[in-house]
Scaffold this active site. Structure first.
Site, PDB file in Angstrom:
ATOM      1  N   GLU A 176       0.816  -1.209   0.000  1.00  0.00           N
ATOM      2  CA  GLU A 176       0.000   0.000   0.000  1.00  0.00           C
ATOM      3  C   GLU A 176       0.856   1.268   0.000  1.00  0.00           C
ATOM      4  O   GLU A 176       0.330   2.373  -0.145  1.00  0.00           O
ATOM      5  CB  GLU A 176      -0.958   0.006   1.195  1.00  0.00           C
ATOM      6  CG  GLU A 176      -0.310  -0.028   2.566  1.00  0.00           C
ATOM      7  CD  GLU A 176      -0.003  -1.428   3.082  1.00  0.00           C
ATOM      8  OE1 GLU A 176       0.034  -1.598   4.311  1.00  0.00           O
ATOM      9  OE2 GLU A 176       0.227  -2.335   2.253  1.00  0.00           O
ATOM     10  N   ARG A 177       2.196   1.126   0.127  1.00  0.00           N
ATOM     11  CA  ARG A 177       3.055   2.311   0.134  1.00  0.00           C
ATOM     12  C   ARG A 177       3.305   2.849  -1.270  1.00  0.00           C
ATOM     13  O   ARG A 177       3.484   4.058  -1.454  1.00  0.00           O
ATOM     14  CB  ARG A 177       4.394   1.980   0.806  1.00  0.00           C
ATOM     15  CG  ARG A 177       4.273   1.576   2.262  1.00  0.00           C
ATOM     16  CD  ARG A 177       5.623   1.263   2.848  1.00  0.00           C
ATOM     17  NE  ARG A 177       5.531   0.700   4.194  1.00  0.00           N
ATOM     18  CZ  ARG A 177       6.563   0.286   4.904  1.00  0.00           C
ATOM     19  NH1 ARG A 177       7.791   0.380   4.391  1.00  0.00           N
ATOM     20  NH2 ARG A 177       6.401  -0.221   6.103  1.00  0.00           N
ATOM     21  N   CYS A 286      16.326  -6.540  -0.553  1.00  0.00           N
ATOM     22  CA  CYS A 286      16.606  -7.770   0.189  1.00  0.00           C
ATOM     23  C   CYS A 286      17.913  -8.401  -0.265  1.00  0.00           C
ATOM     24  O   CYS A 286      18.461  -9.260   0.419  1.00  0.00           O
ATOM     25  CB  CYS A 286      15.452  -8.769   0.033  1.00  0.00           C
ATOM     26  SG  CYS A 286      15.238  -9.379  -1.642  1.00  0.00           S
TER      27      CYS A 286
END
Length: 503
Positions: A176-177, A286
């Site tokens: 949702e960012r 990551c």
């Protein structure tokens, strides 16, 4: 204010929950849009659309599905600048990095273009008298992907590219960012079908949300497989909850990737590689390389001095600045989290050589910028070493021997990626064979495999038995059916009540 809606059954779908998430411009700190957060009923509407579409789509021959992937790839390339700028405006990474984000996703779409070949099964003629045995790979039905904020273009395409190509339909729950690029990808997918005269309504759906949507995905009986990328704690939760509900789950978690520097390494090249791997995309990867392990005091001292000079040359800037090496982090909360970790490192007794917390961008003082930081004398017992910071922070952990350096990533709770820098082929070969980590780079700082291999870590970096994309992805999103066929000659004989054997 702009509202970002769901994309269900081939069209924008306004939500009815009354709940929203703020989407920031990380360069200015301003709220630029709000994204609707779905209810379980809205998630179910997307699933039902996917169920309706799956039968016809799964029955579409693989060659025609591949043509959709070819056309989708063409459209994404055509809209590359638009997508990259949109991505940067919500994530904060520089535009060149955003293009790389999208390109790495497209490489999986390129792999999916060859799906007719990848779906070929096995065949044995004459397994017994007049008996042939063959296998086929068939889609699971409806699959879902839950993706993180740091690669809003690449990781969705990693998931839905293979899942859809093999004949599944898909529910995408992006972060949702930065949710706009996933919606735009779904629109382009629909356009790809239309350009080929195919109605792809319901094949790719995008549902925004938070934990409510995640739980709805994990509990929905029509969703057969879930792919997740995010933090390890949530990955573990997704894996346990999804499998408890009878789903296939691949859940990729956090990382603390190490770079081992042997005394014979080319330090000039190592410093350049470390700079990009540790600070590129503000460390929000990551597969970033936040820990460097020089072997021997001489190597460590030389590396430290060169890293100081290299960091001094880095330029932090707004995401549209072509001269900037990296831009802001995604939110003010994430910036504070990184700053807190830096303070923890100081309190633990590590030497803070360069402190990036005081950085401020003139004219963008409210933006979520943080400068590069460098620690030395970091110990394996420290919290900042054991946990993932996910920011522009490089830690030097000194080792006295090859075996000591090898043991550090092998013993760490995370096992995503590791790199070794050396000119010694035997040492590199031994390291690659012995290290307890899922992806290894030899003089490659970010060892993300090419799309026709697979991506996946070990230990708390991954839960489940299947990796992302490549043939691992094909196997994850399909089930094998094996057929044993006999065409008898002459009259049909009585049925046998004894288990058949190949005499």
């Amino acid at each position: 204010m702009r509202e970002i809606t769901h994309f269900i059954d081939g069209a924008a779908k306004a939500g009815a929950s009354g709940r929203f998430g703020d989407v920031f411009n990380p360069n200015t700190g301003d709220i630029q849009a709000r994204v609707q957060l779905a209810t379980p009923a809205e998630l179910d509407a997307a699933v039902q659309a996917a169920v309706r579409a799956q039968g016809p789509w799964g029955a579409t021959n693989p060659q025609r599905r591949a043509r959709v992937m070819f056309e989708f790839k063409r459209l994404v390339e055509l809209h590359m600048d638009e997508l990259a700028n949109l991505l940067s405006s919500e994530h904060g990474k520089v535009v060149a990095d955003s293009k790389g984000d999208i390109q790495r996703g497209l490489e999986v779409i390129e792999f999916a273009c060859g799906i007719p070949h990848a779906l070929k099964g096995e065949y044995t003629e004459g397994a017994g008298p007049g008996i042939d045995v063959y296998s086929m790979r068939q889609p699971l039905g409806v699959a879902a992907g839950i993706t993180p904020f740091n690669f809003p273009g690449m990781i969705p395409m990693w998931m839905f590219g293979v899942a859809i190509a093999v004949g599944n339909t898909f529910i995408l729950k992006p972060s949702e960012r930065d949710p706009s690029v996933p919606v735009r990808l779904a629109e382009l997918f629909m356009e790809a079908g239309a350009n080929l005269g195919m109605d792809l309504k319901g094949v790719l759906n995008v549902v925004h949300g938070d934990k409510v949507s995640v739980d709805a995905i994990l509990e929905h009986p029509e969703i057969k497989a879930v792919s997740f990328v995010g933090s390890s704690d949530i990955a573990h939760y997704v894996y346990l909850t999804g499998t408890a509900n009878g789903k296939r789950v691949q859940a990729m978690g956090g990382a603390k990737n190490h770079g081992i520097v042997l005394p014979d390494a080319d330090l000039d090249q190592v410093v350049k590689d470390l700079s990009g791997a540790a600070f590129g995309s503000a460390g929000e990867r990551c597969m970033a390389l936040p820990v460097v392990v020089p072997v021997g005091q001489k190597t460590a001292d030389a590396l430290r001095e060169r890293m100081i000079a290299e960091i001094d040359s880095l330029k932090v800037g707004i995401s549209t600045d072509p001269a900037a090496h990296y831009g802001p982090v995604v939110t003010a909360a994430h910036k504070q989290k990184i700053s807190d970790y830096i303070q923890i490192g100081v309190d633990e007794g590590a030497e803070l050589v360069i402190d990036g917390r005081g950085f401020s961008m003139q004219g963008y003082e409210k933006g979520f910028f943080i400068g590069p930081s460098l620690f030395d004398q970091v110990k394996p017992t420290m919290k900042t070493y054991q946990e993932e910071i996910f920011g522009p922070v490089l830690q030097i952990v000194r080792a006295e021997s090859f075996d000591e350096a090898l043991a550090l990533p092998s013993a760490h709770q995370y096992g995503n990626g590791v790199a070794i820098f050396t000119r010694n082929g035997r040492a590199a070969r031994e390291f690659a064979a012995r290290v307890n980590v899922g992806m290894v780079g030899i003089n490659v700082p970010i060892p993300v495999p090419v799309a026709y291999h697979s991506f996946g870590g070990w230990k708390r970096s991954a839960f489940g038995d299947a990796n992302q994309h490549g043939m691992e992805g094909v196997r994850f999103y399909t089930k094998v059916k094996t057929v044993t066929a006999r065409w008898p000659e002459g009259d049909v004989t009585d049925s046998s009540f004894v288990i058949p054997t190949m005499k």
